[in-house]
Scaffold this active site. Structure first.
Site, PDB file in Angstrom:
ATOM      1  N   LYS A  39       3.875   0.245  10.406  1.00 15.00           N
ATOM      2  CA  LYS A  39       3.948   1.620   9.832  1.00 15.00           C
ATOM      3  C   LYS A  39       3.402   2.586  10.507  1.00 15.00           C
ATOM      4  CE  LYS A  39       3.416   0.416   4.670  1.00 15.00           C
ATOM      5  NZ  LYS A  39       2.511   0.217   3.744  1.00 15.00           N
ATOM      6  N   GLU A  93       0.932  -1.162  -0.158  1.00 13.23           N
ATOM      7  CA  GLU A  93       0.040  -0.068   0.146  1.00 13.23           C
ATOM      8  C   GLU A  93       0.866   1.226   0.097  1.00 13.23           C
ATOM      9  OE1 GLU A  93      -3.520  -0.216   2.761  1.00 13.23           O
ATOM     10  OE2 GLU A  93      -2.269  -1.908   3.404  1.00 13.23           O
ATOM     11  N   ARG A 123       5.229 -13.110   9.849  1.00 13.36           N
ATOM     12  CA  ARG A 123       6.006 -11.949   9.142  1.00 13.36           C
ATOM     13  C   ARG A 123       7.342 -11.760  10.017  1.00 13.36           C
ATOM     14  NH1 ARG A 123       2.535  -6.984  11.420  1.00 13.36           N
ATOM     15  NH2 ARG A 123       4.470  -5.775  10.950  1.00 13.36           N
TER      16      ARG A 123
END
Length: 560
Positions: free
Chosen positions: A280, A45, A270
């Site tokens: 983020k 994104e 992850r």
């Protein structure tokens, strides 16, 4: 979630990508004929900068495509105009290329498919599988239900024609943000709350970075992502474990629309690294509240920050290979990443002498106006890199810590009456200590033994060799010493009512006004400053104001 430190990974040569479960699943799919090719994608994104956790996904997606002779797309999932920016798109492209991967002609945006995605939404409404809902966000939370208690929606049985009309008017901009949503009609009693009639479109007036003000409605990520995968012919949608609970919705949308490809989602754990954060949202907080100087601050785990600090793409790819791919969440020791970096830089980085805390030394018996050029190795690991000549004369600088007036036992560097070898030069002996009125040492006066020139026939031995620079011909340099940004291995581990900021390391940056060899600027960008570690030239650096970042120290904490 409580994270446990991962076990020590096997060396890279023993743990290859072919051993991971994702490739096992892919090979089974190919063998059984479910797919006749491999087509992956990396779908960031564009609402922030990539970090090293994304590097694992980039290496996995592009590396998997390469392994099976397939294709990997770079696709920007740009479905939220309020948070997206072309700045992030440019940085992401630069990061992927820097890591060593190229998408060729396979560059896409979810916004490429807005018309088709709208068409799929209309399909679902016509099939009685989606409806326009008037609940506000607060009301949706209130009506969400709980375990064993179904959710509620008073608009679930809205007539199809009425939903079609309202959805078109939503598209045409007739309503305010939040007034209506489009929801998939799945199962309000599902134990998986993702399936309790999730919102798939919302009204959002604003300017999109690619489509301008054409659209007043935007698809939710969970709607756009699987259908974009399908439209691009993605066979294997590889994503992190937080999307596992979303997989039933991914599969439901592909099964209930006329999209062309039955893409398969596979999840992996992850990356979590000690002494850093990977969210983020938290990284943005560090930047926007001024805890760091920007997204490319060398203390940040962003790829732009690591690149500025001096990390190499080869070391990061090696690290991603070594940690492998797993389902279980774990915490990987940053020491392993640093180990990969040292291994890569050891042969690449030429050696340089730089004195971080200068103490002047006068060699009293060296001829006052004499100067000689002494050869030193550029890189002992690479003899073919040759030698360079350094000027040597009566006045030099050494590290202040390399002298002690009252040393403890086993201190083998310079002391009153003691001797050391100057790297590539001579053995010197401390004869006198000069102090200022406050008692601070300002200068040492030493003598040298002219018979002990490095490379000569002298057999005289001393127990220590120290580095130095010529006082009259060295250059000034600003040297930035970086440490972990957080003192705690797990920065999220804080008392109730506190946040991760409390674990910030107040000593994560130390700036030294150093003295460095006179030959700078030298070719290359990365160097080993003898005894201090590996350093990179910072973008702030100029010929008149040299600036270096410490990439990593020489000392390793890696237990592998």
């Amino acid at each position: 979630m409580e994270l446990k430190t991962a076990p020590t990974p096997e060396p890279a040569e023993k743990k290859t990508m072919s051993g991971n479960f994702i490739h096992d699943d892919i090979e089974e799919d190919l063998t059984e004929g479910r797919y006749n090719k491999v087509h992956t994608r990396f779908p960031p994104e564009p609402n922030g900068y990539l970090h090293i956790g994304h590097a694992k996904s980039i290496c996995l997606n592009f590396g998997t495509a390469q392994k099976y002779g397939g294709v990997c797309n770079l696709r920007f999932d740009d479905t939220n105009p309020a948070k997206e920016d072309d700045e992030y798109i440019r940085s992401i492209k630069a990061d992927v290329r820097w890591l060593g991967f190229d998408w060729g002609e396979n560059l896409f945006y979810a916004s490429d498919y807005f018309d088709k995605l709208y068409g799929y939404a209309v399909e679902l409404i016509r099939a009685g599988k989606a409806y326009v809902c008037e609940l506000s966000a607060d009301q949706m939370r209130e009506y969400r239900g709980s375990i064993g208690v179904p959710a509620r929606s008073p608009w679930r049985d809205r007539p199809i024609e009425e939903s079609l009309d309202l959805f078109e008017r939503m598209k045409n901009g007739e309503f305010a943000d939040g007034q209506y949503t489009l929801r998939a009609k799945i199962d309000l009693a599902s134990p998986n709350f993702v399936l309790r009639d999730p919102v798939i479109y919302r009204i959002q007036h604003g300017v999109h970075h690619r489509t301008g003000d054409k659209w007043c409605i935007y698809p939710m990520y969970d709607f756009a992502h699987p259908l974009s995968d399908s439209l691009e012919g993605i066979t294997h949608s590889i994503c992190t474990m937080e999307f596992e609970i979303h997989r039933p919705l991914y599969e439901w949308l592909i099964a209930n629309t006329s999209c062309p490809t039955k893409s398969r989602q596979i999840e992996f754990a992850r990356l979590n690294l000690t002494h850093t954060v990977m969210s983020k949202r938290f990284l943005r907080k560090l930047v926007e509240e001024g805890y760091v100087t920007g997204w490319d601050d060398p203390r940040m785990p962003t790829l732009s920050g690591l690149r500025r600090r001096g990390y190499t793409p080869e070391a990061i790819r090696d690290f991603c290979e070594r940690i492998g791919v797993a389902k279980a969440e774990s915490m990987v020791d940053t020491a392993l990443l640093e180990h990969c970096l040292r291994e890569d830089l050891n042969t690449k980085a030429d050696r340089v002498m730089c004195v971080l805390d200068p103490l002047k030394v006068i060699i009293t018996n060296y001829p006052e106006n004499e100067r000689e050029m002494l050869p030193v190795d550029n890189n002992p690991e690479k003899p073919e890199r040759g030698k360079r000549l350094l000027p040597f004369s009566r006045e030099i600088y050494i590290e202040r810590e390399d002298f002690m007036e009252e040393p403890p036992k086993k201190f083998f560097r310079l002391k009153p009456g003691g001797e050391v070898r100057l790297k590539g030069a001579y053995i010197i002996k401390c004869e006198e200590v000069v102090k200022d009125a406050a008692g601070n040492i300002t200068e040492l006066r030493c003598t040298y033994d002219p018979e002990t020139k490095s490379g000569g026939a002298s057999t005289k031995k001393v127990k220590a060799t120290i580095h130095w620079v010529n006082a009259k011909e060295c250059k000034d340099a600003e040297v930035r010493l970086y440490d972990y940004l957080f003192t705690a291995e797990n920065p999220y581990d804080v008392p109730e009512g506190s946040d991760f900021i409390e674990n910030l390391n107040p000593n994560s940056l130390e700036i030294k006004q150093a003295k460095i060899e006179s030959l700078f600027p030298l070719p290359g960008e990365k160097f080993q400053f003898l005894r201090h570690g590996y350093f990179a030239t910072d973008p702030d650096s100029t010929n008149d104001h040299l600036v270096f970042n410490r990439i990593v120290s020489l000392k390793s904490n890696y237990k592998g």
